[in-house]
Every structure is written in C-alpha cells, then in structure tokens.
Design a protein around this motif. Structure first.
Motif, PDB file in Angstrom:
ATOM      1  N   GLY A   1       0.810  -1.210   0.000  1.00 15.61           N
ATOM      2  CA  GLY A   1       0.000   0.000   0.000  1.00 15.61           C
ATOM      3  C   GLY A   1       0.842   1.258   0.000  1.00 15.61           C
ATOM      4  O   GLY A   1       0.513   2.248  -0.674  1.00 15.61           O
TER       5      GLY A   1
ATOM      6  N   HIS B   1      -1.330  -6.407  -3.242  1.00 12.75           N
ATOM      7  CA  HIS B   1      -2.025  -5.678  -2.175  1.00 12.75           C
ATOM      8  C   HIS B   1      -3.427  -6.249  -1.958  1.00 12.75           C
ATOM      9  O   HIS B   1      -3.851  -6.453  -0.808  1.00 12.75           O
ATOM     10  CB  HIS B   1      -2.096  -4.198  -2.558  1.00 12.75           C
ATOM     11  CG  HIS B   1      -2.682  -3.329  -1.498  1.00 12.75           C
ATOM     12  ND1 HIS B   1      -2.049  -3.070  -0.302  1.00 12.75           N
ATOM     13  CD2 HIS B   1      -3.865  -2.653  -1.432  1.00 12.75           C
ATOM     14  CE1 HIS B   1      -2.803  -2.273   0.442  1.00 12.75           C
ATOM     15  NE2 HIS B   1      -3.915  -2.012  -0.223  1.00 12.75           N
ATOM     16  N   HIS B   2      -4.121  -6.521  -3.041  1.00  8.60           N
ATOM     17  CA  HIS B   2      -5.477  -7.069  -2.926  1.00  8.60           C
ATOM     18  C   HIS B   2      -5.439  -8.492  -2.362  1.00  8.60           C
ATOM     19  O   HIS B   2      -6.246  -8.846  -1.493  1.00  8.60           O
ATOM     20  CB  HIS B   2      -6.137  -7.067  -4.309  1.00  8.60           C
ATOM     21  CG  HIS B   2      -7.625  -7.158  -4.257  1.00  8.60           C
ATOM     22  ND1 HIS B   2      -8.466  -6.420  -5.049  1.00  8.60           N
ATOM     23  CD2 HIS B   2      -8.448  -7.926  -3.490  1.00  8.60           C
ATOM     24  CE1 HIS B   2      -9.721  -6.711  -4.788  1.00  8.60           C
ATOM     25  NE2 HIS B   2      -9.741  -7.636  -3.845  1.00  8.60           N
TER      26      HIS B   2
ATOM     27  N   GLY C   1     -10.882  -0.624   0.702  1.00  4.27           N
ATOM     28  CA  GLY C   1      -9.917  -0.608  -0.387  1.00  4.27           C
ATOM     29  C   GLY C   1     -10.552  -0.885  -1.735  1.00  4.27           C
ATOM     30  O   GLY C   1     -10.123  -0.327  -2.758  1.00  4.27           O
TER      31      GLY C   1
ATOM     32  N   TYR D   1     -10.446   7.177   1.500  1.00  7.14           N
ATOM     33  CA  TYR D   1      -9.005   7.013   1.354  1.00  7.14           C
ATOM     34  C   TYR D   1      -8.292   7.130   2.693  1.00  7.14           C
ATOM     35  O   TYR D   1      -7.441   6.299   3.044  1.00  7.14           O
ATOM     36  CB  TYR D   1      -8.504   8.066   0.367  1.00  7.14           C
ATOM     37  CG  TYR D   1      -7.009   8.122   0.185  1.00  7.14           C
ATOM     38  CD1 TYR D   1      -6.343   7.157  -0.555  1.00  7.14           C
ATOM     39  CD2 TYR D   1      -6.263   9.157   0.743  1.00  7.14           C
ATOM     40  CE1 TYR D   1      -4.969   7.212  -0.734  1.00  7.14           C
ATOM     41  CE2 TYR D   1      -4.897   9.232   0.571  1.00  7.14           C
ATOM     42  CZ  TYR D   1      -4.251   8.252  -0.165  1.00  7.14           C
ATOM     43  OH  TYR D   1      -2.898   8.322  -0.342  1.00  7.14           O
TER      44      TYR D   1
ATOM     45  N   HIS E   1      -9.027   4.260   4.953  1.00  5.31           N
ATOM     46  CA  HIS E   1      -8.368   3.030   4.518  1.00  5.31           C
ATOM     47  C   HIS E   1      -6.878   3.020   4.827  1.00  5.31           C
ATOM     48  O   HIS E   1      -6.329   1.961   5.172  1.00  5.31           O
ATOM     49  CB  HIS E   1      -8.588   2.851   3.004  1.00  5.31           C
ATOM     50  CG  HIS E   1      -7.923   1.642   2.439  1.00  5.31           C
ATOM     51  ND1 HIS E   1      -8.352   0.359   2.705  1.00  5.31           N
ATOM     52  CD2 HIS E   1      -6.828   1.503   1.629  1.00  5.31           C
ATOM     53  CE1 HIS E   1      -7.580  -0.500   2.086  1.00  5.31           C
ATOM     54  NE2 HIS E   1      -6.638   0.155   1.426  1.00  5.31           N
TER      55      HIS E   1
END
Length: 478
Positions: free
Chosen positions: A59, A111-112, A160, A209, A212
């Motif tokens: 991230g 990241h996911h 996200g 944002y 997160h």
C-alpha cells in the motif's frame, strides 16, 4: 580400497545429502512449534500478521501513484478502449498504475491478495481455536482480540475495493447507501454526513481514502500487537520465521499469475448503473447473500418506515454474528456442559459434541448465505428460475443449521462410542479363529497398538497353543 588423493562423491543418503533435508525439516518444525499450546492456531496468526505487513508495504508503494479525487477528467492513456472516456481521477490513476507504472499491476494485485489472505487467516485461526475449545480463562482476551480483528480486516479490505471508483466499487457504495438509509430516524442524515451531500457526492473517495490508509490500519496493527504474547523463555538468538518468506512468496506468486479486480474491464462508475453478475469479495458474500434472499418486509412505526429487508441482513445479522462470536465463551459451559458443581452435586461431564455441532451449524449458516450471493449465477448456469433458487435458499438457511447440528451431534456421539468400545474391547481386525469348543471368535488388538497388516496376529506359539486346545489369546472379550 580407498585411493589416496582421489575425491569420491557422497553416496545417496550420505551426510552431504542429509544435511539440507535435516535443515528443511528443522525449519518446518520451528514454524509449527512456536506456540506449544496450539501450533496451527499460531501458524494462522503469524500468516495473518505477515499478510498484514505485506498489505502495508504494498500500500505504501501505491500511495505516490493514486489520486483520491472524484474530479472528472478525460482519459488518454495506454488502454485504448477507454480513450477519451470521462472518468474520475481516482479511476484514471488506477489505470495508470495497472498499465503505465512499472510493476504497478503486480503490486496492486499483491495488495489485494494480501488483504484477502489476512481475513482468511483470521477465520482459520478462529475456527481452530473454537473447535479446540481454547477461548476461555487466560485465552479469553486473545479470543476477543481476534474476533475484533475479523470485522476490522473486512472493513479495511472493503474500503480498499471502493477506492478505484469503478463499476464494482460504485455498486458497493450504492449498497452502503441503502444499508445506512435503512437505519431508523437517523439513516438519511447519516448518509448525507458520510457522503458530504447527496450520494455519491464528490467527497466519498477522499474520505474513504484516509479511513483506509490511516484509521483502520492503525487499529488493526494495535490489535495485532496486543495479540502478541512473548514467551517467558525467549531465546537469546532470534531465528527468522520461515513463514515470512513463504507468505511473501505465495502472495507475489498469486499477484503474478492470478488476476483479480480487472477494473479496466468494468469501466468507470456511473451513478445508477452496475454490471450484471457483480459480486463482492468472498468475505462479504454472506452479507450479500442475506440481502438477496431476505423477503421484502416493511413496517411503519410512528410514521417512520422500517425497511426490514435491508435492515435485518445488512445491520442486524452482522451485529448478531460478531456479538455471538465474541460472547460464545460465556455460553460454552451451558452448551458443552461441564458446569461447576452446585452444593453436593458433582459436575456434569462436558459434552464436546454440542460445541462441535454448534460450530458446524454456524458454518452451515454462513456457507448457505455465502452461496446465496450467487443465486443469479446458479439460476443462469443450471437453467432454473431465479425465484425458485431464492426460495430454496430461504428454506435451507432456516432448516440447514438445525439439521447440521443434529447430524453432527449424532456422528460425534457415534465416534465417541466407537472409541470407548475399542478402548474396552480392542480394535476389530476382521480375522476370526476357531476355539476349542468349535465356535469362532474375532481377534481384536489393543486400540493403542495396532499390529502391522502383514504380521500374523497370533504367531506360531499362539497358533500351536490353540491347536493343542490351550487357552485362547486375548480377544477383547470378558
């Protein structure tokens, strides 16, 4: 004869070959035995911590390239199919990360994947701890911490998926809007406060944002630190954990070969529109399934309309789920038995089959809701009516957990009875011998020591003893 000065390669199985194998076994053993109480729960906990670290690092690498703005721009980039299309700066920056930044698509997918693995590892740890019953007494704070980490991880991953501002994230925003508006009295005001006006507004991506990248990671990291219990016998030399490179390698491999969330195929978000077959990530499937199969119930109380078809599956159901999960250790004594004695009565023996059955019933309930999130896909591929599939899931969600509880309890008691019978009479071997009276007896072997399948269970001395009419060997019968 050994010739001086000549080097001979080691034979197969020699010290040079056994040394790497022994080192590999030691690494695996160290990875599994860091926690003597429950090594697999510790493994899942460490995988969750390492996947969270990978999510944070990836991230941070994405931060300079992402633009958390909903300002409309015209796209002119590498993806020619969307050339000239109006879109938000957030969606444009995600396309630039995927196609123009070197290694950007890999980092984005890692990241996911790390967020998905984080939630999966938490679920596996909770399941392991639950079915082993290690959640009471001194283990209760750890249980509560990991239960709190589950919704935090789900929220962190869910926020996200909203940031790209594509068609799927817009559908998630529409779902959030409907759930918030179902809250009695303050629902509409809550939506306007979160979105900064009428949804979707122009501020939700920027606000999401910061939630997160700051709020949820800080809370998650703090809980992970609280869950860390240093051993009183801390080694003088800290050894690297082999699970760390293993977790990182798996996530990088998944990010490289397994595509996830291809936003360029979905297109930018358009208010009021959502692509067909859209489903959330796996950890939010049970909520989506509940929303799909809930009947359209509404009530009017004091002039306020209550949309129960959204309020119950969207807010009441997850609240009850996590509350029951956190409070289960207090109810385990009544469910599994084994309560402390009252007066002169002895304590009742614990019936662990009830706990196992309760866990299987909960998993059945969750799995059916999770499968109901794909009711349209099931109806399409099996050529069934959508309403028929929906009604089937409505019946199964109500009857399935009760049937799973009863069936699991019967199976557990049958297995326990079989183990008791083997302890008293030995394990059945399927072999019979003729006794001196002309009848037949089955040979049984001790439950704790099974004979090799090719070995003679009687041996020559016992066979000779039977042939001479001597006493029978042990058969497990009184």
């Amino acid at each position: 004869m050994v010739v001086a000065g000549r080097h001979h390669p080691p034979r197969s199985g020699g010290p040079a070959v056994k040394r790497p194998a022994a080192g590999t076994r030691r690494l695996v053993r160290d990875a599994l035995r860091r926690d003597p109480d429950d090594r697999w729960a510790a493994v899942f906990g460490r995988i969750a911590g390492y996947s969270f670290a990978v999510a944070v690092v990836s991230g941070v690498l994405l931060l300079p390239f992402f633009r958390a703005s909903m300002a409309t721009v015209a796209y002119h980039g590498s993806y020619s199919k969307l050339d000239g299309a109006p879109m938000s700066q957030a969606y444009q920056s995600v396309l630039a990360i995927s196609f123009d930044a070197r290694g950007g698509l890999l980092i984005r997918q890692v990241h996911h994947r790390s967020a998905d693995l984080f939630v999966a590892a938490i679920c596996l740890r909770l399941l392991r701890v639950f079915f082993r019953g290690r959640f009471s007494g001194r283990a209760l704070p750890g249980w509560l911490i990991w239960v709190a980490l589950l919704p935090l991880g789900m929220l962190a991953a869910y926020t996200g998926t909203i940031l790209p501002d594509d068609g799927l994230s817009g559908g998630s925003l529409t779902l959030i809007t409907g759930v918030l508006q179902s809250v009695p009295v303050i629902g509409t005001h809550l939506v306007f406060w979160i979105f900064g006006g009428a949804p979707p507004g122009h501020q939700i991506i920027g606000r999401d944002y910061w939630v997160h990248i700051l709020v949820l990671p800080a809370l998650t990291g703090a809980l992970l630190l609280l869950s860390f219990r240093p051993s009183p016998r801390w080694p003088r030399r800290v050894r690297p954990d082999p699970l760390l490179p293993f977790t990182c390698a798996v996530l990088v491999l998944l990010g490289a070969i397994a595509q996830i969330n291809p936003v360029w195929l979905i297109g930018p978000y358009q208010p009021g529109g959502i692509s067909s077959g859209a489903v959330p990530d796996w950890y939010m499937g049970f909520l989506d399934g509940g929303l799909r199969i809930m009947p359209a119930w509404e009530l009017t109380v004091a002039g306020h309309r209550l949309a129960l078809d959204v309020l119950i599956p969207g807010l009441v159901l997850p609240a009850l789920f996590f509350t029951c999960l956190a409070a289960y250790p207090m109810a385990d004594r009544r469910i599994a038995g084994g309560r402390p004695p009252h007066g002169l009565l002895p304590p009742t023996p614990a019936d662990l089959a009830n706990r196992t059955a309760a866990g299987v019933a909960g998993l059945t309930f969750y799995g059916l809701l999770w499968a109901a999130a794909a009711n349209d896909q099931i109806a399409y591929h099996l050529h069934l009516d959508l309403y028929t599939v929906t009604w089937i899931f409505r019946v199964l969600v109500l009857a399935g957990p009760a049937l799973a509880f009863l069936l699991t309890r019967v199976i557990c008691h049958a297995l326990a009875g079989r183990r008791r019978d083997e302890e008293l009479h030995g394990r059945e071997t399927g072999r019979t011998v003729r006794n001196p009276q002309g009848g037949y007896d089955e040979i049984r072997e001790p439950a704790h020591r099974a004979a090799p399948p090719t070995a003679d269970p009687l041996g020559p001395a016992a066979a000779r003893q039977i042939g001479e009419g001597g006493p029978m060997p042990w058969t497990g019968r009184a």
